[in-house]
Design an enzyme around this catalytic site. Sequence first.
Site, short mmCIF file in Angstrom:
data_model
loop_
_atom_site.label_atom_id
_atom_site.label_comp_id
_atom_site.label_asym_id
_atom_site.label_seq_id
_atom_site.Cartn_x
_atom_site.Cartn_y
_atom_site.Cartn_z
CB CYS A 395 -0.90 -0.02 1.23
SG CYS A 395 -1.63 1.59 1.58
CB CYS A 398 1.31 1.22 4.38
SG CYS A 398 -0.39 0.73 4.66
#
Length: 475
Positions: A395, A398
């Site tokens: 991600c 993230c």
Amino acid sequence: MAMRLITSHIVDSRNCESLKNGVIPSEKKYYGHFSIAMYRGTAYGLSSAPGTSGSWGKPFLAKNNYWQSEFYRQRNARNGQAKAAPSDGAASPLKLQDKVSIQKLSEELSVASPLEILNHALSMFGKDIAIAFSGAEDVALIEYAQLTGRPFRVFSLDTGRLNPETYRFFAEVEKHYDIQIEYTFPDASEVEALVRQKGLFSFYEDGHQECCSIRKVRPLKKMLKGLKAWITGQRHDQSPGTRANVPVIQLDPSFEGIEGGIGSLVKWNPLANVSGADIWNFLRTMDVPVNTLHSQGYVSIGCEPCTRPVLPGQHEREGRWWWEDATAKECGLHKGNLTNIDSVSTSNVVGDQAEEVDLFTNKNINAFSQADIEKLNALDKRDKSGIVVLYAPWCPFCQAMGSAYNEVADQLEGSDVFVGKFRADGDNKVYSQSELQLKSFPTILFFPKSTKKAIKYPSERRDVGSLLAFVRALK
Ligand code: SF4
């Protein structure tokens, strides 16, 4: 360099010294002939000595984007699709579907000023490009367009739910710049059906997507279908979740232009790299009229029922659709910014080997297994409070908070608060969604020492200061 000439065509006689410096010649000096060649998406010039032709010298990089555009204009002209030169302010000769060209241009302009970018956009697309104006600080785009001295178009989405202040501001902007904003309106029968069936505030119950789709997205779609390019006020700092990677120029990933099909519309984001503070300095310096809602605490401005003022230190996007999940705050206008987290590969496959780099590898961050987190989540009381990030290594959001979270762990080392991580994709996703409030990555939870329920971090700000403030407010 082994350069394969895609075209070798004598285009003109111009000032080769200027060309070598990447400057568009403003006057014709007959020093010789040159030809433009394309190699892997980069334009190169080839010059000949004055009075000669056919004996080309060493290729040199034609730095200015003009030459790249000129290449396509020449090629189209030879193919019987002659178009006016970009400097005439007419339609772009750039082959819009050419992703490489757009990427290259975006890279070249990534350090350019908004004025330079606007000038470039308007000169390339003329009447086929328009500024999308929301009635907020993106009025800066109109000011920059005005400063270029070129004609420009502006459109706004009148959803029927804007604040009275915004309507007054539209009128003020029209007067100030002596322009007529091209307003778009939703389809009356669609609005009627929605409101009759679900009431005036259905978005508070079932999310803003349906209403936005009728009042904003469809009218926008219709407007864009008549253009080849549009200009938005998107900035990286508006939304760490959804706008952090917005480039200066891109092929619009969601909407199509007049020529049809995804890839037929170019989206310009001249303010992408500019901070909100710099925009406001610019507006003040240039004495630009602003929406009076700003003086009432509004930063981001949209429809009246879906926008509210923010408190000092709160992120501007927290004033929009505040009742919904923080990372999904796009109304569909820029939904191409969002990565579909379920469709992203969970690894970078190299040959047959799956190669994946984990995140938050700081020694002060505990990696929780599913059994560990289930146990932690079930406790009525804990020895220590703690913060845990639910993440997925692939991600990008993230990844973007990696260094901040590592630093938070360093600062909390030896304190009475532990720092952890739990990989919540794959087999762990269903449990995380049902038991750990996971809606999107990353989700950050605080597990208090004295109470059972985990508290979800509500903000999109994932910098060290904000994360520590959250921990200190709850521990
Ligand atoms: Fe409807 Fe709110 Fe979207 Fe405006 S912002 S179109 S009122 S859901």
